[in-house]
Structures are given as C-alpha cells and as structure tokens.
Enzyme design. Structure first.
Site, mmCIF file in Angstrom:
data_model
loop_
_atom_site.group_PDB
_atom_site.id
_atom_site.type_symbol
_atom_site.label_atom_id
_atom_site.label_comp_id
_atom_site.label_asym_id
_atom_site.label_seq_id
_atom_site.Cartn_x
_atom_site.Cartn_y
_atom_site.Cartn_z
ATOM 1 N N HIS A 8 1.203 3.236 10.877
ATOM 2 C CA HIS A 8 0.984 4.584 10.350
ATOM 3 C C HIS A 8 1.760 4.763 9.053
ATOM 4 C CE1 HIS A 8 4.774 5.229 12.548
ATOM 5 N NE2 HIS A 8 4.988 6.230 11.709
ATOM 6 N N HIS A 67 3.188 4.487 -4.658
ATOM 7 C CA HIS A 67 2.031 5.304 -4.302
ATOM 8 C C HIS A 67 1.214 4.626 -3.209
ATOM 9 C CE1 HIS A 67 0.453 2.495 -7.334
ATOM 10 N NE2 HIS A 67 -0.721 2.622 -6.725
ATOM 11 N N GLU A 116 -3.513 7.134 -5.401
ATOM 12 C CA GLU A 116 -4.453 6.558 -6.350
ATOM 13 C C GLU A 116 -5.761 6.350 -5.610
ATOM 14 O OE1 GLU A 116 -5.124 2.398 -8.855
ATOM 15 O OE2 GLU A 116 -3.411 2.582 -7.501
#
Length: 139
Positions: A8, A67, A116
């Site tokens: 997760h 990211h 992104e």
C-alpha cells in the site's frame, strides 16, 4: 524473493475531508473505508491510505522531486489535464523533455504530495535513454 510487491501507499494529510474529495474526484479512487482520522482507497488496484495528521511540518515536501506516477493512455492526456483544471488542482511545471520521452502532467494533492500521469512505459524510457544518453550504463 521475500518482497512480493507494493502492499500500500500511505500519505499524511492535513484535512481528511478535503483529501477524500481530491482522491475521489481527481484520481477516481474508490473509497473503501473512512474513519475519524483515516480513509482507504483503491486506485488502479493499489491500496492507498490517508492518515490525518494536523501537527506535522509540511513545507519540505515542496522541495523534492519525490512523486507517485500513474500510467495514462496518450489519447487521455488532454482529458485528464482538463479534469485537473476543472477541479482547481495545482498543476506543476513539468521538466523539459524530448518527444521520445512521452508526455507527463505533474500536480499535487491538497497537502503538496506530488503526482505524475505519464503516457510512456519503462521500456520506452529505456530505449530513449539508450539512443540519447551515451553516458548511462545499462544492465
């Protein structure tokens, strides 16, 4: 190998309700459970957890390139960009990239976590780097 895959992804958020709205509307997450200080989503088959923490520093996050990147189809690029704008999402200026490196949209959630959406694959990226970046070593 002992590690089987990513279990997760968990984000600390400053306002659970604001973040739930973002993850539902913008990332089309499926809300699975909501508590007083947490929410679980399924996004593209991945478990994404949000934990509300109101008293931690958040300014450093804006200085990092760290990211999470999602895959999107090339034909969905403009539609996604429009959805981000319609939801007043903070869209970041992307880096300059060669057309062979495909297209990306960078944006943040309400707490500044960077995302992104990228139209390319790992294989396409490696092929581009092999062609254009002779200083790199490939294994």
């Amino acid at each position: 190998m002992l590690i089987k895959g990513i279990n997760h992804i968990c984000f600390s958020v400053s306002n659970l309700e604001t973040s739930i709205a973002f993850y539902e509307k913008v990332l089309e997450g499926e809300l699975l459970v909501k508590g007083r200080k947490l929410a679980y989503f399924r996004i593209c088959g991945t478990w994404v957890a949000l934990n509300e923490e109101t008293d931690i520093p958040r300014k450093e996050i804006h200085q990092s390139y760290t990211h999470i990147a999602f895959s999107i189809e090339k034909e969905d690029f403009e539609r996604l960009l429009q959805r981000l704008k319609e939801n007043d999402v903070h869209i970041l200026q992307g880096r300059k990239r060669d057309v062979r490196d495909c297209k990306s949209i960078y944006f943040t959630d309400p707490d500044g976590h960077k995302f992104e959406c990228h139209t390319g694959t790992l294989e396409e990226r490696l092929q581009y780097y092999k062609e254009a970046k002779p200083h790199m070593t490939f294994y």
